[in-house]
Design a protein around this motif. Structure first.
Motif, PDB file in Angstrom:
ATOM      1  N   UNK A 169       0.886  -1.221   0.077  1.00  0.00           N
ATOM      2  CA  UNK A 169      -0.035   0.051  -0.264  1.00  0.00           C
ATOM      3  C   UNK A 169       0.882   1.572   0.169  1.00  0.00           C
ATOM      4  N   UNK A 170       2.477   1.264  -0.657  1.00  0.00           N
ATOM      5  CA  UNK A 170       2.678   2.504  -0.748  1.00  0.00           C
ATOM      6  C   UNK A 170       2.305   3.620  -1.797  1.00  0.00           C
ATOM      7  N   UNK A 171       2.016   4.822  -0.758  1.00  0.00           N
ATOM      8  CA  UNK A 171       1.991   5.984  -1.978  1.00  0.00           C
ATOM      9  C   UNK A 171       2.985   6.348  -2.298  1.00  0.00           C
ATOM     10  N   UNK A 172       3.853   7.646  -1.619  1.00  0.00           N
ATOM     11  CA  UNK A 172       4.042   8.452  -2.188  1.00  0.00           C
ATOM     12  C   UNK A 172       5.769   8.497  -0.722  1.00  0.00           C
ATOM     13  N   UNK A 173       6.574   8.698  -1.124  1.00  0.00           N
ATOM     14  CA  UNK A 173       7.473   9.495  -0.097  1.00  0.00           C
ATOM     15  C   UNK A 173       8.027  10.218  -1.023  1.00  0.00           C
ATOM     16  N   UNK A 174       7.427  11.834  -0.174  1.00  0.00           N
ATOM     17  CA  UNK A 174       8.022  13.198  -1.437  1.00  0.00           C
ATOM     18  C   UNK A 174       8.543  14.011   0.065  1.00  0.00           C
ATOM     19  N   UNK A 176      10.552  17.857  -0.020  1.00  0.00           N
ATOM     20  CA  UNK A 176      10.770  19.872  -0.621  1.00  0.00           C
ATOM     21  C   UNK A 176      12.305  19.437  -0.411  1.00  0.00           C
ATOM     22  N   UNK A 177      13.129  20.851  -0.510  1.00  0.00           N
ATOM     23  CA  UNK A 177      14.460  20.810  -0.472  1.00  0.00           C
ATOM     24  C   UNK A 177      14.837  20.735   1.079  1.00  0.00           C
ATOM     25  N   UNK A 178      16.237  20.115   1.333  1.00  0.00           N
ATOM     26  CA  UNK A 178      16.851  19.764   0.057  1.00  0.00           C
ATOM     27  C   UNK A 178      17.081  18.249   0.004  1.00  0.00           C
ATOM     28  N   UNK A 179      17.417  17.920  -2.050  1.00  0.00           N
ATOM     29  CA  UNK A 179      16.921  16.444  -2.474  1.00  0.00           C
ATOM     30  C   UNK A 179      15.721  16.478  -2.605  1.00  0.00           C
ATOM     31  N   UNK A 180      14.928  17.260  -3.489  1.00  0.00           N
ATOM     32  CA  UNK A 180      13.192  17.147  -3.691  1.00  0.00           C
ATOM     33  C   UNK A 180      13.030  16.345  -4.445  1.00  0.00           C
ATOM     34  N   UNK A 181      12.120  15.332  -3.771  1.00  0.00           N
ATOM     35  CA  UNK A 181      11.579  14.323  -4.872  1.00  0.00           C
ATOM     36  C   UNK A 181      10.078  14.464  -3.778  1.00  0.00           C
ATOM     37  N   UNK A 182       9.523  15.144  -6.367  1.00  0.00           N
ATOM     38  CA  UNK A 182       7.872  15.667  -5.797  1.00  0.00           C
ATOM     39  C   UNK A 182       7.842  14.774  -7.189  1.00  0.00           C
ATOM     40  N   UNK A 183       5.672  15.055  -7.618  1.00  0.00           N
ATOM     41  CA  UNK A 183       5.216  14.451  -8.454  1.00  0.00           C
ATOM     42  C   UNK A 183       5.409  12.686  -8.580  1.00  0.00           C
ATOM     43  N   UNK A 184       5.758  12.704  -9.449  1.00  0.00           N
ATOM     44  CA  UNK A 184       5.853  11.243 -10.404  1.00  0.00           C
ATOM     45  C   UNK A 184       6.850  10.320  -9.663  1.00  0.00           C
ATOM     46  N   UNK A 185       8.191  11.076  -9.356  1.00  0.00           N
ATOM     47  CA  UNK A 185       9.093  11.024  -9.143  1.00  0.00           C
ATOM     48  C   UNK A 185       9.080  10.034  -7.217  1.00  0.00           C
ATOM     49  N   UNK A 186       7.805  10.753  -6.544  1.00  0.00           N
ATOM     50  CA  UNK A 186       7.308  10.318  -5.251  1.00  0.00           C
ATOM     51  C   UNK A 186       6.997   9.423  -4.999  1.00  0.00           C
ATOM     52  N   UNK A 259       4.968   2.250   6.990  1.00  0.00           N
ATOM     53  CA  UNK A 259       4.048   4.249   6.255  1.00  0.00           C
ATOM     54  C   UNK A 259       3.568   3.563   4.932  1.00  0.00           C
ATOM     55  N   UNK A 260       2.957   4.076   4.395  1.00  0.00           N
ATOM     56  CA  UNK A 260       2.172   4.209   3.301  1.00  0.00           C
ATOM     57  C   UNK A 260       2.241   5.673   2.778  1.00  0.00           C
ATOM     58  N   UNK A 261       2.162   6.840   2.772  1.00  0.00           N
ATOM     59  CA  UNK A 261       2.369   7.831   3.398  1.00  0.00           C
ATOM     60  C   UNK A 261       3.369   8.679   3.877  1.00  0.00           C
ATOM     61  N   UNK A 262       4.208   9.382   3.111  1.00  0.00           N
ATOM     62  CA  UNK A 262       5.436  10.485   4.153  1.00  0.00           C
ATOM     63  C   UNK A 262       5.776  11.593   3.856  1.00  0.00           C
ATOM     64  N   UNK A 263       5.196  12.887   3.787  1.00  0.00           N
ATOM     65  CA  UNK A 263       5.890  13.626   3.132  1.00  0.00           C
ATOM     66  C   UNK A 263       6.125  14.510   3.810  1.00  0.00           C
ATOM     67  N   UNK A 264       7.778  14.859   3.500  1.00  0.00           N
ATOM     68  CA  UNK A 264       8.375  16.370   4.014  1.00  0.00           C
ATOM     69  C   UNK A 264       8.678  17.776   2.990  1.00  0.00           C
ATOM     70  N   UNK A 265       7.422  19.367   4.101  1.00  0.00           N
ATOM     71  CA  UNK A 265       7.315  20.211   3.620  1.00  0.00           C
ATOM     72  C   UNK A 265       9.099  20.732   3.412  1.00  0.00           C
ATOM     73  N   UNK A 266       9.112  21.991   2.511  1.00  0.00           N
ATOM     74  CA  UNK A 266      10.483  22.435   2.862  1.00  0.00           C
ATOM     75  C   UNK A 266      11.114  23.158   4.016  1.00  0.00           C
ATOM     76  N   UNK A 267      11.739  24.006   4.084  1.00  0.00           N
ATOM     77  CA  UNK A 267      11.984  24.957   5.797  1.00  0.00           C
ATOM     78  C   UNK A 267      10.790  25.763   5.542  1.00  0.00           C
ATOM     79  N   UNK A 268      10.406  25.783   7.151  1.00  0.00           N
ATOM     80  CA  UNK A 268      10.033  26.551   7.723  1.00  0.00           C
ATOM     81  C   UNK A 268       9.814  27.975   7.464  1.00  0.00           C
TER      82      UNK A 268
END
Length: 268
Positions: A169-174, A176-186, A259-268
């Motif tokens: 059931x993995x959906x995505x790991x995304x 922001x910077x550093x090491x951006x991993x977004x969109x289909x790559x995530x 973990x099925x989904x994990x998203x980290x944003x960019x710097x606050x």
């Protein structure tokens, strides 16, 4: 010698009597008999009722009667739990109830237990945080999984990281910077370990600052959460630490709650 023998006999008799009065805890189980108001606000005092039974000599079940039986509510944010004790009266019908305050952050889990030298927690048959697969999907599961993820991420343990992400059931790991991993790559689980290896080579590190369990979703067997963290990497802002937020979901169709989904944003 005779006096010693009589003393030992008396001690044995007393011990046997105490043992006979003490309810057997082996095989005891609990069941909520009132709905738990999962959205109740912090500090609200709610009434929780439950029953407890245990195996009998004939292979059936009998009401469980004990003192110091309690309900404990876990905080969604990992703040200290709150506890309410049932009355000290006899509970020959195996039914209990207690008033208990909602912990800071709201209800993120529930336990039924017996107070003693060491608290004993009973299996809760209709735990509202237990998935159809039998996994306990609550704040404690979240704390365990996220702590394991941060530790494995920081030491670059690819094998452990691989086991912490759901395969079915993995959906995505995304990120922001550093090491951006977004969109289909995530969404590509097949590239996840290579990504983690690359980030570890840049001394990418995380510190978990806070978390909040947002609830168990029965339909998709997901445990939703949000978090706040600190992060640093050699290839970003001179390696200085920065604040960021994140969110995700646990796969609660597995006992290990990966973990099925994990998203980290960019710097606050």
């Amino acid at each position: 010698m005779r006096r010693t023998a009589l003393l030992l006999l008396a001690i044995t008799a007393v011990s046997a009597a105490v043992a006979a009065r003490a309810p057997a805890k082996e095989g005891a189980r609990a069941r909520l008999t009132s709905a738990l108001p999962l959205d109740a606000p912090a500090a609200a005092v709610i009434r929780v009722s439950w029953s407890v039974d245990a195996p009998d000599a004939g292979g059936g079940r009998r009401p469980f009667n004990a003192a110091a039986v309690f309900v404990q509510l876990l905080s969604r944010t990992g703040a200290p739990p709150t506890t309410g004790f049932a009355s000290e009266a006899a509970h020959t019908d195996g039914r209990y109830a207690a008033q208990v305050a909602v912990p800071v952050g709201g209800i993120g889990g529930v336990r039924i237990g017996l107070r003693g030298t060491t608290d004993i927690f009973l299996p809760l048959q209709n735990d509202p945080f237990r998935s159809r697969a039998g996994a306990r999907c609550d704040v404690q599961a979240l704390q365990t999984t996220l702590a394991a993820f941060v530790a494995a991420y920081n030491r670059g343990d690819g094998r452990r990281l691989d086991g912490l992400f759901s395969r079915n059931h993995f959906a995505w790991y995304s990120s922001g910077s550093p090491g951006g991993r977004l969109g289909s790559a995530a969404k590509r689980r097949s590239t996840l370990l290579a990504y983690f290896r690359a980030r570890h080579a840049r001394a990418d590190r995380l510190i978990l600052r806070s978390l909040s369990f947002q609830g168990y979703e029965l339909k998709r067997q997901l445990g939703h959460f949000s978090l706040a963290a600190r992060r640093r990497a050699d290839d970003f802002r001179g390696g200085r630490w920065f604040e960021l937020g994140g969110k995700g979901a646990l796969d609660c169709s597995r006992a290990t709650t990966p973990i099925a989904v994990l998203s980290f944003g960019g710097p606050a």
